[in-house]
Design a protein around this motif. Structure first.
Motif, PDB file in Angstrom:
ATOM      1  N   UNK A 175       0.824  -1.214   0.000  1.00 29.64           N
ATOM      2  CA  UNK A 175       0.000   0.000   0.000  1.00 29.64           C
ATOM      3  C   UNK A 175       0.857   1.263   0.000  1.00 29.64           C
ATOM      4  N   UNK A 176       0.211   2.358  -0.325  1.00 25.50           N
ATOM      5  CA  UNK A 176       0.890   3.650  -0.326  1.00 25.50           C
ATOM      6  C   UNK A 176       1.262   4.038   1.086  1.00 25.50           C
ATOM      7  N   UNK A 177       2.439   4.601   1.226  1.00 21.75           N
ATOM      8  CA  UNK A 177       2.864   5.200   2.492  1.00 21.75           C
ATOM      9  C   UNK A 177       2.436   4.390   3.708  1.00 21.75           C
ATOM     10  N   UNK A 178       2.987   3.178   3.808  1.00 25.19           N
ATOM     11  CA  UNK A 178       2.618   2.322   4.932  1.00 25.19           C
ATOM     12  C   UNK A 178       3.829   2.170   5.873  1.00 25.19           C
ATOM     13  N   UNK A 179       3.570   2.246   7.173  1.00 22.66           N
ATOM     14  CA  UNK A 179       4.649   2.020   8.134  1.00 22.66           C
ATOM     15  C   UNK A 179       4.277   0.839   9.012  1.00 22.66           C
ATOM     16  N   UNK A 180       5.218  -0.009   9.253  1.00 30.10           N
ATOM     17  CA  UNK A 180       4.939  -1.142  10.146  1.00 30.10           C
ATOM     18  C   UNK A 180       6.230  -1.614  10.782  1.00 30.10           C
ATOM     19  N   UNK A 181       6.057  -2.580  11.702  1.00 29.19           N
ATOM     20  CA  UNK A 181       7.189  -3.053  12.478  1.00 29.19           C
ATOM     21  C   UNK A 181       7.168  -4.566  12.379  1.00 29.19           C
ATOM     22  N   UNK A 182       8.329  -5.141  12.193  1.00 28.27           N
ATOM     23  CA  UNK A 182       8.344  -6.600  12.181  1.00 28.27           C
ATOM     24  C   UNK A 182       9.568  -7.104  12.923  1.00 28.27           C
ATOM     25  N   UNK A 183       9.475  -8.373  13.283  1.00 27.47           N
ATOM     26  CA  UNK A 183      10.533  -8.969  14.088  1.00 27.47           C
ATOM     27  C   UNK A 183      11.268  -9.994  13.257  1.00 27.47           C
ATOM     28  N   UNK A 184      12.573  -9.855  13.266  1.00 36.40           N
ATOM     29  CA  UNK A 184      13.376 -10.856  12.564  1.00 36.40           C
ATOM     30  C   UNK A 184      14.375 -11.404  13.568  1.00 36.40           C
ATOM     31  N   UNK A 185      14.137 -12.625  13.939  1.00 39.19           N
ATOM     32  CA  UNK A 185      14.994 -13.211  14.977  1.00 39.19           C
ATOM     33  C   UNK A 185      14.857 -12.397  16.243  1.00 39.19           C
ATOM     34  N   UNK A 186      16.002 -11.888  16.764  1.00 40.32           N
ATOM     35  CA  UNK A 186      15.991 -11.077  17.972  1.00 40.32           C
ATOM     36  C   UNK A 186      15.661  -9.629  17.651  1.00 40.32           C
ATOM     37  N   UNK A 187      15.735  -9.316  16.343  1.00 37.69           N
ATOM     38  CA  UNK A 187      15.763  -7.915  15.980  1.00 37.69           C
ATOM     39  C   UNK A 187      14.412  -7.365  15.556  1.00 37.69           C
TER      40      UNK A 187
END
Ligand SMILES: Nc1ncnc2c1ncn2[C@@H]1O[C@H](COP(=O)(O)OP(=O)(O)OP(=O)(O)O)[C@@H](O)[C@H]1O
Ligand SMILES: [Mg+2]
Lengths: 489, 255
Positions: free
Chosen positions: A292-304
């Motif tokens: 989508x346009x101008x989307x912000x999100x947070x995701x977890x990769x391993x510990x990070x």
């Protein structure tokens, strides 16, 4: 029974614990939210900045193409049937270099329907170069310095493979559309090592509507990558461009593998772990087409934990309608962004803990101080009940001290003390009453003491004298009694 | 012939002086001529009850005993305290104070009284002043002076507080009085606590000592307040304590 000595301070401490803990937790949550907001803002800012820069980067070749096409339209007399004719090349080159002064990357191609192609370039040599090909003469591409063009001699370079501009996608698209187009990414044979480019192209027609030429300019994707790498992004943040199908266009970090089997690599196959992970996540979450346009999100990769901002690029102004389907992802590591914040939170947590301990200690102390009078009352009452209370009793001393408090406890202690004293007085009185009826005489002791006195010479003497005195008194009394009797008739 | 009455107690502070003064005053009110002798030379004090300050008396009992003065000179008429409260006009009160001079006190303590001298002194006093009753306020405890007083008395009045110490000590005095062949011994319980027990207390004491109890006086705040500054029975004629004292005075008079 659970003593108030325990319960009271416990409740006190618990309240303090909950209050301080809650404050701490709220502060933590709000800090985290703030961090997320900050991350979002930063990412958006970076995204917009890239969009803006990219726009300038891409608008130059577009401007160049459009302006040059216009200038050709303004010279309908100029015959373009033989593009390779040296005097024409000279003429055509003038306009190009004035237009293209500003950028070292500028290049411009003019192709006609006869399959001739004339390209002005300076990329590989720094000097002005023309690259010419004519499909009617086999289509091989010759590179010559502009200043030496038409004077014979050996070309700088020769590319044997036949090049027919009319078969290129940009050429066909431009004529099909009859206006400005941007081609899909392709590998230009006019460059050493054939680099991935997109081509901007616009056709020029004669008075009868027949195409005279197609003017075009290549945009090197590697250039975009270098541009991204030159951006001063925050540490541990990364920006990369990709197509809807997931092919990587450019990135601000990491080495980019060249095209594999004539195709761009997938972002999910990038050598950079963050790009790889982020692209994987985006693909899983949206499918690349549907970002989508101008989307912000947070995701977890391993510990990070990473914050990501995605956006479509070049969707407005002169790019609108050109069919560019470029997307941007900007990634920032949470740890990097909020490291300071977290240390702040940690020291706040320690401070809270210290305060908590202090508060619990002070609370317990206060609580103990507050309940002590009650405990004293209890002890005095117990001692009174067991009849063990006297004025020197420690607890009654404490109670006397408590009466000096200027609060309800003092009043209570005062009333209680008065009551205790009254009870004790009544008790003492009762004891005395019982005592006074208990007429108990130690006969042996009495006899011993009497003998001690009675056996003395003094007492024997006294006894004798007393008897004599009494007899004398009796004798003295009798005559007078007779006398009275005589006088009294 | 008048009667010599010794008022005695085993312990100090039992109320001897107060009882003596009150009984004396009540007897005087009945028309008796009453003398009071303070033999408590170690701590004489009965004069206070009659508002007689030591500066006002020149001679005391010992001055007469040692021939320094005539007996009339050592006797002070304190009938004034009656203030017209006499029932019969003839009544009067005479106080012979104990010595207030320290030199004489030590002399008495060293040499002691002679029983004969004391007796003849008292006899002369009674004759001169035509006394019907001579009350002797004694020193507490059993000692030679006390025994002298008891020996020459017609009546011994023992004041006791209802507690173990007094019960025990009084038993000795009762027995000694019996051996000295005192004609009549009475008891008066003072400072008793619970008025509801008084009859039982009286019976208990009488059956223990085989001595008549003239009355039981309560430990009374009123008496304590008056202290030793006034004669209680005269100041409070309607007080229950006064009626007990009156009954006691009548029994003594009748004896
Ligand atoms: N029934 C009573 N109730 C309360 N107080 C009393 C009572 N009788 C006597 N007292 C008080 O007790 C104190 C001692 O009394 P008092 O001087 O008559 O005793 P005492 O036997 O003569 O003493 P001492 O042996 O010192 O001569 C006085 O202060 C007197 O007021
Ligand atoms: Mg006395």
């Amino acid at each position: 029974m659970t003593s108030i000595r325990v319960v009271f301070p416990l409740i006190f401490a618990l309240q303090i614990f909950v209050a301080v803990g809650l404050t701490g937790a709220i502060a933590y949550v709000s800090h985290m939210r703030e961090a997320q907001d900050t991350a979002k803002e930063i990412l958006e800012l970076i995204g917009n900045m890239i969009d803006d820069q990219l726009y300038r980067f891409l608008s130059q070749p577009i401007d160049l193409t459009q302006v040059y096409a216009d200038s050709l339209r303004g010279r309908p007399d100029l015959p373009l049937d033989d593009l390779l004719e040296p005097r024409l090349v000279k003429k055509l080159s003038n306009g190009v270099w004035t237009q293209a002064q500003m950028t070292r990357w500028a290049n411009l191609s003019i192709a006609n329907s006869a399959g001739q192609n004339l390209r002005f370039d300076r990329r590989e040599y720094g000097k002005k170069v023309v690259k010419v090909s004519d499909i009617r003469r086999g289509g091989g591409v010759e590179w010559r310095l502009l200043e030496n063009y038409g004077k014979g001699g050996m070309p700088l370079e020769v590319q044997e493979a036949a090049y027919d501009p009319r078969t290129e996608a940009y050429y066909r698209d431009a004529l099909a559309k009859g206006g400005l187009v941007v081609s899909p990414i392709h590998f230009s044979p006019l460059l050493q090592g054939s680099a991935p480019v997109v081509t901007v192209a616009e056709p020029v027609y004669d008075a009868h509507g027949r195409p005279r030429a197609v003017v075009s300019s290549d945009i090197y994707l590697a250039g975009i990558g270098r541009y991204l790498q030159n951006l001063h992004l925050p540490n541990s943040s990364i920006a990369f461009l990709f197509f809807a199908e997931g092919h990587l266009i450019a990135g601000s970090r990491g080495s980019f593998p060249g095209p594999i089997a004539g195709r761009l690599p997938l972002a999910t196959a990038s050598s950079d772990p963050i790009i790889r992970a982020t692209a994987g996540y985006i693909g899983e979450r949206y499918g690349f087409l549907a970002v989508p346009d101008a989307e912000s999100f947070r995701y977890v990769r391993g510990e990070q934990h990473n914050y990501v901002h995605t956006d479509h690029l070049l969707t407005d102004r002169q790019f609108a309608g050109l069919g560019l389907d470029w997307r941007l992802a900007v990634v920032i590591e949470e740890s990097d962004l909020i490291e300071n914040l977290i240390t702040g939170i940690h020291s706040a947590a320690w401070l809270s803990l210290g305060l908590l301990v202090l508060a619990v200690a002070v609370g317990s102390w206060t609580a103990a101080g507050m309940i002590r009078p009650i405990l004293t009352l209890g002890k005095v009452a117990a001692a009174l009940e067991k009849d063990e209370l006297d004025a020197r009793h420690l607890d009654i001393r404490q109670l006397e001290r408590d009466t000096r408090r200027r609060n309800e406890f003092g009043e209570l202690a005062h009333v209680f003390l008065r009551m205790v004293l009254e009870v004790r007085a009544r008790h003492d009185l009762l004891e005395a009453q019982l005592e006074q009826l208990r007429v108990n005489i130690d006969e042996a002791d009495t006899q011993a003491k009497i003998r001690q006195i009675a056996d003395t010479e003094f007492f024997a003497d006294l006894k004798a004298k007393a008897t004599r005195i009494r007899e004398e008194r009796k004798r003295a009394a009798e005559p007078s009694a007779q006398a009275f009797a005589e006088h009294d008739p | 012939m008048g009667k010599i009455i010794s008022v005695h107690s085993f312990r100090g502070g039992t109320g001897k002086s107060n009882v003596t003064a009150n009984l004396a005053a009540l007897l005087a009110r009945l028309g008796k001529r009453v003398g009071i002798v303070d033999t408590d030379i170690q701590s004489p004090g009965i004069h206070v009850l009659f508002n007689l300050s030591p500066e006002r008396f020149r001679y005391a009992l010992n001055d007469y005993l040692w021939g320094k003065c005539r007996i009339e000179e050592a006797a002070y008429d304190v009938s004034g305290v009656l203030e017209g409260r006499r029932l019969k006009d003839a009544g009067s009160l005479h106080l012979i104070p104990g010595s207030m001079r320290t030199g004489e006190i030590t002399r008495i303590l060293r040499d002691g009284y002679d029983v004969g001298l004391l007796n003849s002194g008292f006899q002369e006093l009674m004759e001169r002043l035509e006394l019907t009753h001579l009350l002797i306020d004694t020193h507490p405890g059993v000692n030679e002076e006390t025994l002298l007083s008891i020996a020459i008395s017609d009546i011994l009045l023992l004041i006791l507080r209802p507690d173990q110490q007094d019960y025990q000590g009084t038993a000795i005095t009762v027995e000694l009085a019996r051996q000295l062949e005192v004609e009549q011994t009475f008891m008066l319980v003072n400072k008793a606590i619970n008025p509801r027990d008084f009859t039982a207390l009286k019976q208990r004491v009488e059956s223990t000592y085989h001595v008549p109890v003239l009355g039981v006086l309560p430990l009374s705040g009123d008496v304590a307040i008056l202290g030793s500054g006034d004669i209680f029975a005269l100041a409070n004629p309607d007080h229950p304590v006064t009626s007990v004292l009156e009954a006691a005075a009548q029994r003594i008079d009748a004896a």
